[in-house]
Design a protein around this motif. Structure first.
Motif, PDB file in Angstrom:
ATOM      1  N   ARG A 127      21.393  53.903   9.914  1.00  0.00           N
ATOM      2  CA  ARG A 127      20.035  54.429   9.783  1.00  0.00           C
ATOM      3  C   ARG A 127      19.921  55.587  10.777  1.00  0.00           C
ATOM      4  O   ARG A 127      20.090  55.399  11.976  1.00  0.00           O
ATOM      5  N   ASP A 135      14.133  54.404   3.560  1.00  0.00           N
ATOM      6  CA  ASP A 135      13.813  53.131   4.211  1.00  0.00           C
ATOM      7  C   ASP A 135      13.736  51.970   3.224  1.00  0.00           C
ATOM      8  O   ASP A 135      14.127  50.852   3.557  1.00  0.00           O
ATOM      9  N   LEU A 138      17.216  50.849   2.507  1.00  0.00           N
ATOM     10  CA  LEU A 138      17.754  50.179   3.692  1.00  0.00           C
ATOM     11  C   LEU A 138      17.169  48.778   3.841  1.00  0.00           C
ATOM     12  O   LEU A 138      17.877  47.835   4.204  1.00  0.00           O
ATOM     13  N   GLN A 139      15.886  48.599   3.533  1.00  0.00           N
ATOM     14  CA  GLN A 139      15.259  47.277   3.589  1.00  0.00           C
ATOM     15  C   GLN A 139      15.889  46.338   2.565  1.00  0.00           C
ATOM     16  O   GLN A 139      16.138  45.169   2.851  1.00  0.00           O
ATOM     17  N   ASP A 142      19.230  45.330   3.896  1.00  0.00           N
ATOM     18  CA  ASP A 142      19.046  44.425   5.029  1.00  0.00           C
ATOM     19  C   ASP A 142      18.706  43.015   4.543  1.00  0.00           C
ATOM     20  O   ASP A 142      19.250  42.032   5.045  1.00  0.00           O
ATOM     21  N   LYS A 143      17.842  42.914   3.545  1.00  0.00           N
ATOM     22  CA  LYS A 143      17.463  41.602   3.000  1.00  0.00           C
ATOM     23  C   LYS A 143      18.653  40.886   2.363  1.00  0.00           C
ATOM     24  O   LYS A 143      18.693  39.665   2.323  1.00  0.00           O
ATOM     25  N   HIS A 146      23.254  42.808   4.714  1.00  0.00           N
ATOM     26  CA  HIS A 146      24.136  43.881   5.180  1.00  0.00           C
ATOM     27  C   HIS A 146      23.676  44.363   6.555  1.00  0.00           C
ATOM     28  O   HIS A 146      22.491  44.543   6.795  1.00  0.00           O
ATOM     29  N   GLU A 147      24.638  44.573   7.442  1.00  0.00           N
ATOM     30  CA  GLU A 147      24.310  45.073   8.772  1.00  0.00           C
ATOM     31  C   GLU A 147      24.022  46.565   8.693  1.00  0.00           C
ATOM     32  O   GLU A 147      24.758  47.331   8.066  1.00  0.00           O
ATOM     33  N   ILE A 148      22.947  46.970   9.328  1.00  0.00           N
ATOM     34  CA  ILE A 148      22.574  48.382   9.361  1.00  0.00           C
ATOM     35  C   ILE A 148      22.545  48.814  10.821  1.00  0.00           C
ATOM     36  O   ILE A 148      21.818  48.256  11.625  1.00  0.00           O
ATOM     37  N   GLU A 150      21.885  51.420  13.898  1.00  0.00           N
ATOM     38  CA  GLU A 150      20.997  52.519  14.286  1.00  0.00           C
ATOM     39  C   GLU A 150      21.847  53.625  14.893  1.00  0.00           C
ATOM     40  O   GLU A 150      22.651  53.360  15.785  1.00  0.00           O
TER      41      GLU A 150
END
Length: 186
Positions: A127, A135, A138-139, A142-143, A146-148, A150
């Protein structure tokens, strides 16, 4: 017609302009009047030719679907596709979206990202600290667990890591040291 065009078009606007505006959704009609046709506003479109008016309307109120990669089959019949506003239009293709673009694009980006992650497990989703990012996609990722990561805003894409140099036998005195160095290098 969703709004009575005659009640808010100034006397300077030609009937072709009123006809064009009548094909827009009610919320867009109101915004065009409030921000571009009402006297005393900051962005005055009064006096524009019909073609110039259409060009500005598309720029401000629609998004060109051609730049997106998701399947646009549903968009061809969508009431929010600007290509479908005019009932008498001869085209029925994808042109300009006014509504659900973000949702469809986020789903597509998330799906394509998952394909890439399956093909290469070493890939990392990052990100950005600022700038363009999706976003919603990416959300979704994430749900799904998957590792995101920064990204640090101090990291520059121009600063590439240097590749390690292969160990040289003559630099190491013991054969076991050389074998260990080769293993670490690999």
């Amino acid at each position: 017609m969703n709004l009575s065009v005659n009640c808010w078009i100034t006397g300077q606007s030609p009937s072709a302009l009123a006809e064009e505006i009548s094909t827009y959704e009610a919320n867009i009609q109101k915004d065009v009047y409030e921000n571009h046709l009402k006297q005393g506003n900051r962005d005055d479109w009064n006096g524009y030719t019909l073609n110039l008016f259409k060009k500005h309307s598309e720029k401000y109120y629609t998004t060109d679907l051609e730049q997106y990669k998701f399947d646009k089959t549903e968009c061809k019949a969508c009431a929010h596709n600007a290509a479908n506003y005019n009932l008498f239009a001869e085209h029925n293709g994808c042109r300009h979206c006014t509504k659900c673009l973000g949702v469809k694009n986020a789903a597509h980006v998330a799906k394509e990202t998952e394909k890439l992650l399956k093909s290469d497990p070493k890939l990392v989703i990052a990100r950005p600290y600022y700038g363009s990012r999706n976003d919603t996609a990416l959300q979704k990722l994430d749900k799904k667990g998957h590792e995101i990561k920064e990204l640090d805003y101090n990291v520059s894409a121009r600063e590439f890591p240097k590749a390690p140099e292969a160990p040289q036998k003559e630099q190491l005195s013991e054969p076991t040291e050389y074998e260990q160095a080769v293993q670490t290098f690999e």
